[in-house]
Design an enzyme around this catalytic site. Structure first.
Site, PDB file in Angstrom:
ATOM      1  N   ARG A 168       0.826  -1.211   0.000  1.00 27.17           N
ATOM      2  CA  ARG A 168       0.000   0.000   0.000  1.00 27.17           C
ATOM      3  C   ARG A 168       0.858   1.259   0.000  1.00 27.17           C
ATOM      4  NH1 ARG A 168      -4.419  -2.599   4.243  1.00 27.17           N
ATOM      5  NH2 ARG A 168      -5.571  -3.750   2.628  1.00 27.17           N
ATOM      6  N   TYR A 215      -6.036  -1.533  -6.830  1.00 25.67           N
ATOM      7  CA  TYR A 215      -5.409  -2.695  -6.183  1.00 25.67           C
ATOM      8  C   TYR A 215      -4.834  -2.361  -4.817  1.00 25.67           C
ATOM      9  CZ  TYR A 215      -1.011  -1.392  -8.796  1.00 25.67           C
ATOM     10  OH  TYR A 215       0.079  -0.784  -9.346  1.00 25.67           O
ATOM     11  N   GLU A 216      -4.498  -3.437  -4.105  1.00 29.36           N
ATOM     12  CA  GLU A 216      -4.050  -3.366  -2.704  1.00 29.36           C
ATOM     13  C   GLU A 216      -5.104  -2.737  -1.793  1.00 29.36           C
ATOM     14  OE1 GLU A 216      -1.743  -5.197  -2.331  1.00 29.36           O
ATOM     15  OE2 GLU A 216      -0.898  -5.202  -4.336  1.00 29.36           O
ATOM     16  N   GLY A 217      -6.357  -3.028  -2.092  1.00 26.96           N
ATOM     17  CA  GLY A 217      -7.467  -2.451  -1.346  1.00 26.96           C
ATOM     18  C   GLY A 217      -7.918  -1.188  -2.030  1.00 26.96           C
TER      19      GLY A 217
END
Length: 593
Positions: free
Chosen positions: A296, A440-442
């Site tokens: 993140r 992506y990555e949340g």
């Protein structure tokens, strides 16, 4: 294709004049020997690699993309050779543990390296970037045997790594993943399942790929409490560190995407592949969070990198492209028209890019310094405070900076006009590449919910108060400085508004948790601006002391004034949105959609 010039002057300003990293790092025994000259030498060499080796491959790599043929993935021309140069120069090991062949340099320095790599070629940079996250997860939670088997190879870059979380039926909701891990008599596990959207999941750039895979043990509890983490190599390592037999883990296909074309986004099939547990049974998410949080923060650096490269090229174009006359009269009467740089709206877009890039640089470099403090400071209380600040602000790094990056790369296209829409100029690629960073990555919506729900309301704002104390201390210290009023007053104002807004949402959430979800995205924008306002006020303080000596400082002040006058005021609208609550969302019945 455009150009990329590493912004070394501003990087050095942030490190040495704003953050005083030399003294900060020298207070940590692990970095006591580092000095400004070493820092500058490393980032200068890193800048050369970024601009001279991988930037020239960015557009061609986007056009060629990756190719899949019967589980084998080929990366674009020049990618493998560039990666070998990267490995031979020792860049993968920069901040890795010397016990496993690393150079032991601070995260702060590694962070600066990755800013430049992301500006030069974000898709190429994802291959080594994900490897570093795998290294960190194994370093934190692997057994000694796993560390001895994998860490030196990951640190050197000989082997690369991935994170395998998402499945066809589940993305953010990892609690419903179905990949199975069957224990074997020798302590290994046979992993069976399908993972999707696995960046760098298969390629030809390194001799082995180490997958970190989330899976379920037999009889594991349902939900996230029943997930374990496993290391699953593409090739099983031999005792001497060489690659051995092929593990039954393969790439079923690669995705054809909007952007990051030259990074292989893979469907990974695990057909009884051998894996070894990382961390404790059913506690895999705790171990994987090391890699997820690193990713993140890395995505935030992608946003900064793309904002910077888009700004540089838009600025250069605006200086050269002539079109119409300035509204106040010709600025270059010797030419048939004025450069578009004279037009207020073009200047607005360029200054937006610049303010968001330089604000993000100050913020992310400070975050990297907090990680160094968390890992290496001798005082336990300092380590704890740094860890809390990193945890609190990671969603802002990921979401606020990437939302800004998408806006700014669109501004880059707009400055170019019609040419920006044409592929050969390179600007539209930055928009396409930036779009995934919000997903992506949340997703950024999930990051906003994490910030408000888990990082702030869950501990009654304790972590937020720690950052707020830094802001308040700065306001109190410089509030009597007449030259600082134009920066201190709006900073103090937004800090008070964030405190009030947080309390208001917290009270609503006591009776209806949906109020958190309804407010979280605009709330995240408001907090992001408070963070940027803090760092812009700090940068303005440094620049005010030196503005008479160098145009660099005059430009820094001009950008600070633009930020406070033109960008920070958007918080008024976001505060109203956050306060509007859930009612207008809930009133719309499902069947009416």
């Amino acid at each position: 294709m455009g150009s990329y010039i590493p912004p070394l002057r501003d990087m050095q300003f942030v490190m040495h004049e704003l953050l005083n990293v030399e003294a900060e790092l020298q207070a940590m025994p692990a970095h006591a020997e580092i000095d400004a000259d070493t820092i500058n030498a490393v980032i200068e060499e890193a800048g050369k690699f970024a601009s001279e080796v991988i930037f020239p491959l960015n557009q061609s790599g986007d056009q060629e993309g990756c190719h899949w043929n019967d589980t084998v993935v080929t990366t674009p021309k020049g990618y493998k050779e560039a990666y070998q140069q990267y490995v031979e120069a020792g860049w993968p090991s920069l901040s890795c543990d010397p016990a496993y062949g690393g150079q032991g340099l601070p995260i702060s320095l590694n962070n600066a390296l990755y800013e430049m790599l992301n500006s030069a070629n974000i898709a190429w940079t994802m291959y080594p970037g994900l490897s570093h996250g795998a290294y960190e997860a194994l370093h934190a939670h692997g057994t000694d045997e796993l560390k001895n088997t994998y860490l030196a190879k990951l640190a050197s870059g000989e082997w690369t790594g991935t994170m395998c979380l998402t499945e066809p039926h589940c993305g953010t909701d990892l609690g419903i993943l179905r990949t199975k891990a069957d224990p074997q008599d020798d302590g290994s596990y046979k992993i069976t399942g399908t993972k999707i959207f696995i960046s760098s999941g298969e390629h030809d750039m390194a001799e082995n790929i180490i997958h970190l895979v989330l899976a379920r043990l037999p009889g594991a509890p349902t939900g996230t409490k029943g997930i374990s983490l496993f290391v699953v190599p593409k090739f099983l390592p031999n005792a001497d560190g060489s690659v051995g037999a092929r593990n039954p883990v393969s790439c079923g296909s690669i995705e054809h995407k909007m952007g990051i074309h030259s990074n292989s986004t893979c469907v990974i099939n695990l057909d009884g592949a051998l894996g070894w547990m990382v961390g404790e049974p059913n506690k895999g998410l705790q171990a994987m969070f090391v890699m997820m949080n690193a990713a993140r923060l890395g995505v935030g650096m992608q946003g900064l990198g793309l904002t910077e490269i888009s700004y540089q090229n838009a600025r250069n174009y605006a200086k050269e492209r002539i079109q119409m006359r300035a509204l106040s009269g010709a600025k270059h009467p010797e030419k048939e028209a004025d450069p578009i740089l004279v037009h207020p709206d073009v200047r607005r877009m360029l200054l937006t890019q610049r303010a968001y890039a330089e604000g993000a640089r100050a913020f992310t470099y400070w975050i990297a310094l907090q990680i160094d403090r968390e890992l290496s400071h001798p005082d336990e209380s300092v380590r704890k405070e740094a860890a809390d600040l990193v945890a609190l602000l990671t969603p802002i790094v990921k979401a606020f900076i990437t939302d800004n990056a998408f806006e700014c790369t669109n501004h880059g296209v707009q400055v170019y006009g019609g040419h920006g829409f044409i592929a050969e100029w390179g600007m539209e690629q930055y928009v396409r590449d930036a779009r995934i960073t919000q997903i992506y990555e949340g997703t950024n919506g999930v990051q906003a919910l994490d910030l408000l729900g888990r990082k702030i309301l869950s501990d009654m704002g304790a972590k937020m108060k720690k950052f707020g104390e830094q802001v308040r201390s700065f306001v109190e210290e410089h509030g009597v400085d007449a030259k600082m009023q134009e920066f201190i007053n709006p900073l103090g104002d937004i800090a008070v508004k964030v405190e009030k807004l947080t309390m208001e949402i917290g009270m609503k959430a006591m009776t209806n948790q949906d109020e958190v979800g309804a407010a979280s995205v605009p709330y995240q924008r408001v907090v992001g601006h408070m963070v940027f306002a803090y760092f812009w006020a700090r940068m303005a303080k440094v620049a005010l002391e030196k503005e008479s000596t160098d145009d660099f400082y005059k430009a820094k002040l001009a950008t600070a004034r633009f930020y406070f006058a033109k960008l920070l005021p958007e918080t008024a609208g976001y505060i109203r949105q956050a306060r509007a609550g859930n009612a207008t969302l809930a009133d719309m019945k499902d069947e009416w959609f």
